[in-house]
Write a protein that holds these residues in place. Structure first.
Motif, PDB file in Angstrom:
ATOM      1  N   ASN A  13      39.712  28.783  49.066  1.00 37.34           N
ATOM      2  CA  ASN A  13      39.266  27.806  48.081  1.00 37.34           C
ATOM      3  C   ASN A  13      38.332  28.521  47.117  1.00 37.34           C
ATOM      4  OD1 ASN A  13      38.337  25.672  46.562  1.00 37.34           O
ATOM      5  ND2 ASN A  13      38.018  24.316  48.310  1.00 37.34           N
ATOM      6  N   TRP A  14      38.859  28.867  45.949  1.00 39.31           N
ATOM      7  CA  TRP A  14      38.085  29.640  44.984  1.00 39.31           C
ATOM      8  C   TRP A  14      37.017  28.803  44.287  1.00 39.31           C
ATOM      9  CZ3 TRP A  14      41.828  33.397  41.985  1.00 39.31           C
ATOM     10  CH2 TRP A  14      42.438  34.245  42.907  1.00 39.31           C
ATOM     11  N   SER A  15      37.105  27.485  44.396  1.00 38.37           N
ATOM     12  CA  SER A  15      36.124  26.621  43.742  1.00 38.37           C
ATOM     13  C   SER A  15      35.005  26.204  44.682  1.00 38.37           C
ATOM     14  CB  SER A  15      36.822  25.360  43.203  1.00 38.37           C
ATOM     15  OG  SER A  15      37.855  25.700  42.303  1.00 38.37           O
ATOM     16  N   ARG A  16      35.071  26.621  45.923  1.00 31.86           N
ATOM     17  CA  ARG A  16      34.071  26.229  46.901  1.00 31.86           C
ATOM     18  C   ARG A  16      32.761  26.973  46.650  1.00 31.86           C
ATOM     19  NH1 ARG A  16      33.715  22.061  50.738  1.00 31.86           N
ATOM     20  NH2 ARG A  16      32.257  22.686  52.361  1.00 31.86           N
ATOM     21  N   GLY A  17      31.655  26.253  46.627  1.00 28.92           N
ATOM     22  CA  GLY A  17      30.361  26.893  46.458  1.00 28.92           C
ATOM     23  C   GLY A  17      30.040  27.288  45.033  1.00 28.92           C
ATOM     24  N   GLY A  18      30.765  26.806  44.059  1.00 28.94           N
ATOM     25  CA  GLY A  18      30.503  27.133  42.662  1.00 28.94           C
ATOM     26  C   GLY A  18      31.746  27.662  41.984  1.00 28.94           C
ATOM     27  N   ALA A  19      31.797  27.492  40.665  1.00 32.75           N
ATOM     28  CA  ALA A  19      32.990  27.897  39.915  1.00 32.75           C
ATOM     29  C   ALA A  19      32.961  29.372  39.512  1.00 32.75           C
ATOM     30  CB  ALA A  19      33.129  27.027  38.670  1.00 32.75           C
ATOM     31  N   GLN A  20      31.791  30.016  39.500  1.00 30.78           N
ATOM     32  CA  GLN A  20      31.708  31.410  39.080  1.00 30.78           C
ATOM     33  C   GLN A  20      32.449  32.310  40.063  1.00 30.78           C
ATOM     34  OE1 GLN A  20      27.502  32.136  38.804  1.00 30.78           O
ATOM     35  NE2 GLN A  20      27.364  31.329  36.730  1.00 30.78           N
ATOM     36  N   MET A  21      33.138  33.319  39.513  1.00 34.84           N
ATOM     37  CA  MET A  21      33.956  34.176  40.354  1.00 34.84           C
ATOM     38  C   MET A  21      33.808  35.625  39.924  1.00 34.84           C
ATOM     39  SD  MET A  21      37.472  32.127  41.063  1.00 34.84           S
ATOM     40  CE  MET A  21      37.719  33.271  42.424  1.00 34.84           C
ATOM     41  N   THR A  22      34.081  36.535  40.883  1.00 37.24           N
ATOM     42  CA  THR A  22      34.107  37.970  40.644  1.00 37.24           C
ATOM     43  C   THR A  22      35.475  38.484  41.051  1.00 37.24           C
ATOM     44  OG1 THR A  22      31.738  38.182  41.054  1.00 37.24           O
ATOM     45  CG2 THR A  22      33.063  40.184  41.207  1.00 37.24           C
ATOM     46  N   GLY A  23      36.088  39.281  40.187  1.00 33.12           N
ATOM     47  CA  GLY A  23      37.421  39.809  40.450  1.00 33.12           C
ATOM     48  C   GLY A  23      37.447  41.324  40.332  1.00 33.12           C
ATOM     49  N   ALA A  24      38.497  41.915  40.863  1.00 34.40           N
ATOM     50  CA  ALA A  24      38.642  43.372  40.857  1.00 34.40           C
ATOM     51  C   ALA A  24      39.990  43.757  40.266  1.00 34.40           C
ATOM     52  CB  ALA A  24      38.502  43.928  42.270  1.00 34.40           C
ATOM     53  N   VAL A  25      39.990  44.904  39.569  1.00 33.96           N
ATOM     54  CA  VAL A  25      41.208  45.481  39.016  1.00 33.96           C
ATOM     55  C   VAL A  25      41.308  46.909  39.535  1.00 33.96           C
ATOM     56  CG1 VAL A  25      42.506  46.025  36.929  1.00 33.96           C
ATOM     57  CG2 VAL A  25      40.947  44.069  36.943  1.00 33.96           C
ATOM     58  N   TYR A  26      42.430  47.257  40.148  1.00 35.36           N
ATOM     59  CA  TYR A  26      42.606  48.571  40.759  1.00 35.36           C
ATOM     60  C   TYR A  26      43.517  49.444  39.896  1.00 35.36           C
ATOM     61  CZ  TYR A  26      40.411  46.788  44.991  1.00 35.36           C
ATOM     62  OH  TYR A  26      39.523  46.261  45.885  1.00 35.36           O
ATOM     63  N   PHE A  27      43.151  50.733  39.807  1.00 31.00           N
ATOM     64  CA  PHE A  27      43.955  51.726  39.096  1.00 31.00           C
ATOM     65  C   PHE A  27      44.198  52.909  40.023  1.00 31.00           C
ATOM     66  CE2 PHE A  27      41.331  49.517  36.002  1.00 31.00           C
ATOM     67  CZ  PHE A  27      42.234  49.149  35.020  1.00 31.00           C
TER      68      PHE A  27
END
Length: 370
Positions: A240-254
Motif C-alpha cells: 500500500n503505497w499510500s499508507r502513512g502518507g502520500a510522499q514517496m521515494t523511488g529508485a532508478v537502476y543503471f
C-alpha cells in the motif's frame, strides 16, 4: 353517473393531491437549498421527489380504493397490488434518503478536512455503510412483500422454527461469501485500504477504485480493472503505497561500464530534477550499489509528493540520463564483446645443449624435456 364520478373523484383526487404536495415539498427544499448552499443535503433530497410522490399516491389509493367501488370482484387483488407498490416505493424512498444523507455528510467532512488520507478513509467507510443500509432495506422490503400473501403468513411459524437449522446449513454452504463479508467490515473499519489508495497486488500496480462488502476493484495504470475478493487483502500481503502518507521515494537502476563518469552523472541528475515539475525537492542521490566483472550497478534515488509523480520522475530520470550518456559519454554504456578469442601462439623449440638430437617443443608447464 355516480358509478363514473366516484372512481374519477377518488383516483383523480389522489393523483392531483399527490402532484400538489410533491410540488410544495420541492419548493420548500429548493428554498432551503438556496438559503443553506453550503449543505448539499437539500439539493440531494430533491432527487427523492418521484419516489416520495409514488409513496403518497400509492398510500392514498390504498386507503381510498374501497370508496371508489371499482372492479369489486377484483378488489382484493388490486388492494394487494397497491400494497406491494407502496412497500416497494417506501423502500426506494428510504434508499434515496439514506444516499442523500450519506453523500451530504461526506461532502461536508471533505470540505472541513484537508487531510486526503482521512477523507479517503471516511469515503470508504461511508460507501460500505451505504451498501449495508441498501441491502438491509431491500431484504426487509422483500420480506414485507412476501408477508402480504396469506400462504407466506401461514408458513411463518414453521419457517421461524427451522431458522436455526437453515442458518447452520447456509453458513456452511456460504463460508466463502461470509468470509468476504466480514473481511469487508475489517477493511472498512480497520483502515487497511481505502478508496484512492495506490497498491501493488499480485504483481499489478493500480489504484483502489471501488470497495464493496465482497470485492474490491483495482484500476491499473493501463486502465484495466482487476476485481479481487476482499478476503485477499486480509489473508495475503500486499503493498500500500499510500499508507502513512502520500510522499514517496523511488529508485532508478543503471548498468554501466566501469569507466562511467560518476561525478558528471551526479551533476546531470541534479540538473534533470531541477527541470522536472514532478520532483518535490526533498531527496536525490546517485551511488554505485554493486559491481560485476563487466558492469557497474548505479542507483539514482529520487522523491515525489505522491505515487503518480514518483512514476513520472523515475521515467524522466531514466530516459534523460541514458540519452545524455549515449550522446556525451558513449563509452560509459555497457558493451558486449562478440570477437572470438585469439588462438594461443605456438611455442618455439628449445635447443638441446648436450647433443644433436632434435629438441622437444615447449609445453604449457615449461620448456621441453630432453
Amino acid at each position: 353517473m355516480e358509478n363514473v364520478l366516484r372512481p374519477l373523484i377518488v383516483i383523480g383526487g389522489s393523483v392531483v393531491l399527490t402532484l400538489l404536495v410533491g410540488w410544495a415539498v420541492d419548493r420548500l427544499l429548493q428554498r432551503a437549498d438556496r438559503r443553506h448552499h453550503e449543505t448539499p443535503l437539500w439539493g440531494l433530497l430533491r432527487r427523492c421527489r418521484f419516489p416520495y410522490q409514488l409513496v403518497l399516491c400509492a398510500a392514498l389509493l390504498r386507503g381510498s380504493y374501497a370508496q371508489a367501488e371499482l372492479a369489486r370482484e377484483h378488489s382484493a387483488a388490486i388492494g394487494q397490488l397497491l400494497s406491494l407498490v407502496l412497500i416497494g416505493a417506501t423502500a426506494w424512498l428510504l434508499m434515496r434518503i439514506s444516499t442523500a444523507v450519506v453523500e451530504s455528510s461526506y461532502a461536508r467532512y471533505a470540505n472541513q478536512h484537508q487531510d486526503a488520507e482521512r477523507v479517503r478513509r471516511v469515503r470508504t467507510q461511508i460507501t460500505l455503510i451505504q451498501r449495508i443500509v441498501t441491502a438491509v432495506v431491500g431484504v426487509l422490503a422483500v420480506a414485507a412483500m412476501l408477508l402480504t400473501f396469506p400462504a407466506f403468513r401461514a408458513a411463518g411459524a414453521s419457517l421461524l422454527a427451522s431458522a436455526g437449522i437453515v442458518g447452520i446449513v447456509a453458513g456452511v454452504a456460504a463460508q466463502s461469501t461470509l468470509g468476504n463479508l466480514f473481511a469487508g467490515f475489517q477493511i472498512a473499519f480497520g483502515d487497511m485500504v481505502r478508496i484512492g489508495d495506490t497498491v501493488v497486488v499480485d504483481g499489478e500496480w493500480g489504484t483502489i477504485e471501488e470497495v464493496t462488502l465482497t470485492y474490491l476493484s483495482v484500476r491499473t495504470w493501463d486502465e484495466r480493472r482487476i476485481t479481487m475478493p476482499v478476503s485477499y487483502f486480509t489473508s495475503q500481503p500486499f503493498e500500500n503505497w499510500s499508507r502513512g502518507g502520500a510522499q514517496m521515494t523511488g529508485a532508478v537502476y543503471f548498468h554501466l561500464d566501469h569507466s562511467a563518469p560518476m561525478d558528471a552523472m551526479r551533476e546531470k541528475l541534479q540538473a534533470i530534477l531541477l527541470e522536472c515539475p514532478a520532483w518535490d525537492g526533498r531527496k536525490w542521490a546517485l551511488a554505485v550499489t554493486d559491481t560485476t566483472p563487466s558492469t557497474l550497478q548505479v542507483r539514482a534515488v529520487v522523491s515525489a509528493k505522491n505515487s503518480d509523480d514518483i512514476w513520472t520522475v523515475r521515467v524522466t530520470v531514466r530516459e534523460q540520463l541514458i540519452r545524455w550518456l549515449a550522446d556525451e559519454h558513449p563509452y560509459a554504456l555497457p558493451r558486449v564483446n562478440t570477437m572470438a578469442a585469439a588462438p594461443a601462439p605456438e611455442a618455439e623449440a628449445v635447443p638441446s645443449p648436450r647433443d644433436g638430437r632434435p629438441p622437444r617443443k615447449a609445453t604449457a608447464d615449461g620448456p621441453g624435456q630432453l
